[in-house]
Design a protein around this motif. Structure first.
Motif, PDB file in Angstrom:
ATOM      1  N   THR A 137       0.841  -1.184   0.000  1.00  0.00           N
ATOM      2  CA  THR A 137       0.000   0.000   0.000  1.00  0.00           C
ATOM      3  C   THR A 137       0.880   1.238   0.000  1.00  0.00           C
ATOM      4  O   THR A 137       1.782   1.367   0.822  1.00  0.00           O
ATOM      5  N   ILE A 138       0.591   2.142  -0.908  1.00  0.00           N
ATOM      6  CA  ILE A 138       1.333   3.400  -0.967  1.00  0.00           C
ATOM      7  C   ILE A 138       0.564   4.417  -0.133  1.00  0.00           C
ATOM      8  O   ILE A 138      -0.620   4.666  -0.366  1.00  0.00           O
ATOM      9  N   ILE A 139       1.238   4.968   0.846  1.00  0.00           N
ATOM     10  CA  ILE A 139       0.606   5.953   1.716  1.00  0.00           C
ATOM     11  C   ILE A 139       1.179   7.317   1.355  1.00  0.00           C
ATOM     12  O   ILE A 139       2.381   7.551   1.485  1.00  0.00           O
ATOM     13  N   LYS A 140       0.301   8.187   0.872  1.00  0.00           N
ATOM     14  CA  LYS A 140       0.731   9.534   0.504  1.00  0.00           C
ATOM     15  C   LYS A 140       0.608  10.427   1.726  1.00  0.00           C
ATOM     16  O   LYS A 140      -0.415  10.432   2.407  1.00  0.00           O
ATOM     17  N   THR A 141       1.669  11.163   1.973  1.00  0.00           N
ATOM     18  CA  THR A 141       1.614  12.111   3.080  1.00  0.00           C
ATOM     19  C   THR A 141       0.912  13.374   2.604  1.00  0.00           C
ATOM     20  O   THR A 141       0.920  13.693   1.416  1.00  0.00           O
ATOM     21  N   GLN A 142       0.333  14.074   3.545  1.00  0.00           N
ATOM     22  CA  GLN A 142      -0.380  15.295   3.202  1.00  0.00           C
ATOM     23  C   GLN A 142       0.633  16.363   2.808  1.00  0.00           C
ATOM     24  O   GLN A 142       1.653  16.551   3.482  1.00  0.00           O
ATOM     25  N   LYS A 143       0.349  17.046   1.700  1.00  0.00           N
ATOM     26  CA  LYS A 143       1.242  18.117   1.242  1.00  0.00           C
ATOM     27  C   LYS A 143       1.105  19.333   2.151  1.00  0.00           C
ATOM     28  O   LYS A 143       0.040  19.599   2.701  1.00  0.00           O
ATOM     29  N   ILE A 144       2.197  20.042   2.254  1.00  0.00           N
ATOM     30  CA  ILE A 144       2.202  21.267   3.042  1.00  0.00           C
ATOM     31  C   ILE A 144       1.818  22.398   2.091  1.00  0.00           C
ATOM     32  O   ILE A 144       2.449  22.590   1.047  1.00  0.00           O
ATOM     33  N   GLY A 145       0.785  23.125   2.456  1.00  0.00           N
ATOM     34  CA  GLY A 145       0.365  24.280   1.643  1.00  0.00           C
ATOM     35  C   GLY A 145       1.283  25.466   1.885  1.00  0.00           C
ATOM     36  O   GLY A 145       1.908  25.584   2.951  1.00  0.00           O
ATOM     37  N   ARG A 146       1.331  26.378   0.916  1.00  0.00           N
ATOM     38  CA  ARG A 146       2.192  27.561   1.047  1.00  0.00           C
ATOM     39  C   ARG A 146       1.864  28.369   2.300  1.00  0.00           C
ATOM     40  O   ARG A 146       2.755  28.906   2.956  1.00  0.00           O
ATOM     41  N   ASN A 147       0.585  28.459   2.615  1.00  0.00           N
ATOM     42  CA  ASN A 147       0.158  29.306   3.744  1.00  0.00           C
ATOM     43  C   ASN A 147      -0.014  28.542   5.048  1.00  0.00           C
ATOM     44  O   ASN A 147      -0.461  29.118   6.039  1.00  0.00           O
ATOM     45  N   ASP A 148       0.349  27.251   5.047  1.00  0.00           N
ATOM     46  CA  ASP A 148       0.276  26.455   6.274  1.00  0.00           C
ATOM     47  C   ASP A 148       1.449  26.795   7.188  1.00  0.00           C
ATOM     48  O   ASP A 148       2.499  27.258   6.723  1.00  0.00           O
ATOM     49  N   PRO A 149       1.287  26.564   8.490  1.00  0.00           N
ATOM     50  CA  PRO A 149       2.425  26.777   9.402  1.00  0.00           C
ATOM     51  C   PRO A 149       3.581  25.842   9.006  1.00  0.00           C
ATOM     52  O   PRO A 149       3.365  24.712   8.593  1.00  0.00           O
ATOM     53  N   CYS A 150       4.768  26.320   9.121  1.00  0.00           N
ATOM     54  CA  CYS A 150       5.941  25.522   8.752  1.00  0.00           C
ATOM     55  C   CYS A 150       6.092  24.343   9.716  1.00  0.00           C
ATOM     56  O   CYS A 150       5.979  24.519  10.938  1.00  0.00           O
ATOM     57  N   PRO A 151       6.346  23.141   9.174  1.00  0.00           N
ATOM     58  CA  PRO A 151       6.483  21.964  10.040  1.00  0.00           C
ATOM     59  C   PRO A 151       7.721  21.996  10.933  1.00  0.00           C
ATOM     60  O   PRO A 151       7.830  21.201  11.860  1.00  0.00           O
ATOM     61  N   CYS A 152       8.635  22.945  10.708  1.00  0.00           N
ATOM     62  CA  CYS A 152       9.839  23.001  11.550  1.00  0.00           C
ATOM     63  C   CYS A 152       9.533  23.563  12.934  1.00  0.00           C
ATOM     64  O   CYS A 152      10.356  23.470  13.839  1.00  0.00           O
ATOM     65  N   GLY A 153       8.332  24.177  13.068  1.00  0.00           N
ATOM     66  CA  GLY A 153       7.934  24.690  14.382  1.00  0.00           C
ATOM     67  C   GLY A 153       8.302  26.137  14.623  1.00  0.00           C
ATOM     68  O   GLY A 153       8.167  26.638  15.737  1.00  0.00           O
ATOM     69  N   SER A 154       8.732  26.850  13.616  1.00  0.00           N
ATOM     70  CA  SER A 154       9.145  28.248  13.791  1.00  0.00           C
ATOM     71  C   SER A 154       7.972  29.186  14.049  1.00  0.00           C
ATOM     72  O   SER A 154       8.159  30.288  14.559  1.00  0.00           O
ATOM     73  N   GLY A 155       6.767  28.762  13.649  1.00  0.00           N
ATOM     74  CA  GLY A 155       5.601  29.636  13.802  1.00  0.00           C
ATOM     75  C   GLY A 155       5.342  30.479  12.570  1.00  0.00           C
ATOM     76  O   GLY A 155       4.319  31.136  12.463  1.00  0.00           O
ATOM     77  N   LYS A 156       6.278  30.475  11.641  1.00  0.00           N
ATOM     78  CA  LYS A 156       6.108  31.228  10.398  1.00  0.00           C
ATOM     79  C   LYS A 156       5.308  30.389   9.406  1.00  0.00           C
ATOM     80  O   LYS A 156       5.190  29.179   9.546  1.00  0.00           O
ATOM     81  N   LYS A 157       4.805  31.087   8.366  1.00  0.00           N
ATOM     82  CA  LYS A 157       4.171  30.357   7.277  1.00  0.00           C
ATOM     83  C   LYS A 157       5.260  29.620   6.515  1.00  0.00           C
ATOM     84  O   LYS A 157       6.408  30.092   6.434  1.00  0.00           O
ATOM     85  N   TYR A 158       4.869  28.487   5.941  1.00  0.00           N
ATOM     86  CA  TYR A 158       5.825  27.642   5.197  1.00  0.00           C
ATOM     87  C   TYR A 158       6.523  28.444   4.100  1.00  0.00           C
ATOM     88  O   TYR A 158       7.731  28.348   3.919  1.00  0.00           O
ATOM     89  N   LYS A 159       5.756  29.318   3.394  1.00  0.00           N
ATOM     90  CA  LYS A 159       6.338  30.063   2.276  1.00  0.00           C
ATOM     91  C   LYS A 159       7.386  31.083   2.732  1.00  0.00           C
ATOM     92  O   LYS A 159       8.250  31.460   1.965  1.00  0.00           O
ATOM     93  N   LYS A 160       7.319  31.483   3.983  1.00  0.00           N
ATOM     94  CA  LYS A 160       8.263  32.491   4.516  1.00  0.00           C
ATOM     95  C   LYS A 160       9.420  31.826   5.271  1.00  0.00           C
ATOM     96  O   LYS A 160      10.346  32.497   5.694  1.00  0.00           O
ATOM     97  N   CYS A 161       9.340  30.474   5.432  1.00  0.00           N
ATOM     98  CA  CYS A 161      10.363  29.778   6.224  1.00  0.00           C
ATOM     99  C   CYS A 161      11.086  28.750   5.349  1.00  0.00           C
ATOM    100  O   CYS A 161      11.826  29.113   4.463  1.00  0.00           O
ATOM    101  N   CYS A 162      10.812  27.474   5.604  1.00  0.00           N
ATOM    102  CA  CYS A 162      11.498  26.390   4.893  1.00  0.00           C
ATOM    103  C   CYS A 162      11.108  26.300   3.415  1.00  0.00           C
ATOM    104  O   CYS A 162      11.847  25.717   2.606  1.00  0.00           O
ATOM    105  N   GLY A 163       9.962  26.876   3.057  1.00  0.00           N
ATOM    106  CA  GLY A 163       9.519  26.816   1.664  1.00  0.00           C
ATOM    107  C   GLY A 163      10.019  27.975   0.835  1.00  0.00           C
ATOM    108  O   GLY A 163       9.743  28.079  -0.363  1.00  0.00           O
ATOM    109  N   ALA A 164      10.758  28.918   1.460  1.00  0.00           N
ATOM    110  CA  ALA A 164      11.279  30.081   0.735  1.00  0.00           C
ATOM    111  C   ALA A 164      12.399  29.620  -0.191  1.00  0.00           C
ATOM    112  O   ALA A 164      13.216  28.787   0.155  1.00  0.00           O
ATOM    113  N   LYS A 165      12.397  30.213  -1.384  1.00  0.00           N
ATOM    114  CA  LYS A 165      13.427  29.828  -2.359  1.00  0.00           C
ATOM    115  C   LYS A 165      14.551  30.790  -2.403  1.00  0.00           C
ATOM    116  O   LYS A 165      14.591  31.869  -2.180  1.00  0.00           O
TER     117      LYS A 165
END
Length: 165
Positions: A137-165
């Motif tokens: 069984t292939i289990i797909k993990t839920q994608k992180i949205g741009r405006n979701d809280p960053c999973p690193c725990g910084s409290g920032k939005k993903y796009k402003k933290c780990c998702g920033a390019k």
């Protein structure tokens, strides 16, 4: 032509479809071997292909097909296309791997044999069935949205933290 090639030529048409007549003859013979193995808790089968053919009242091609069917469960798989009637084979059976492989192959006529009661409890078989089915069984993990809280725990939005390019 090797025994394996001969078996494949008989068992399947040129377009890859199973030859039902051949399989209808082979499957009951294969089942008899498994019934004996499970009833007597046989963990090792050895001998020349021709000897096993006589012992189990099968053709040498059938023995090679049998070996091919459980080959992936063996510690050292055989090169089935090199087996001849004079080839000596030593088959060490791991019941758990064999049971799971039968589930994977959807060989219900084999993994539901009552002789499995000799080997595993009903609860153990259910656990093995679940494990085997989950392993495919292939289990797909839920994608992180741009405006979701960053999973690193910084409290920032993903796009402003780990998702920033």
């Amino acid at each position: 032509m090797s025994l394996y090639e001969s078996w494949i030529k008989k068992a399947f048409s040129k377009d890859g479809k199973a030859n039902e007549e051949v399989w209808d003859q082979y499957l009951p013979l294969e089942q008899k071997i498994y019934e004996e193995i499970l009833s007597n808790k046989i963990t090792k089968i050895e001998g020349k292909v021709s000897e096993l053919s006589e012992k189990y009242n099968m053709t040498p091609e059938h023995i090679v097909a049998f070996i091919d069917g459980l080959n992936e469960t063996l510690p050292t798989p055989f090169e089935v296309d090199t087996l001849t009637e004079d080839s000596f084979v030593e088959i060490n059976i791991d019941f758990e791997k064999l049971f799971k492989k039968m589930i994977e192959y959807k060989a219900e006529h084999l993994y539901t044999l009552p002789q499995w009661d000799n080997i595993f409890t009903e609860e153990e078989r259910k656990i093995f069935e679940r494990e085997q089915k989950l392993s495919r069984t292939i289990i797909k993990t839920q994608k992180i949205g741009r405006n979701d809280p960053c999973p690193c725990g910084s409290g920032k939005k993903y796009k402003k933290c780990c998702g920033a390019k």
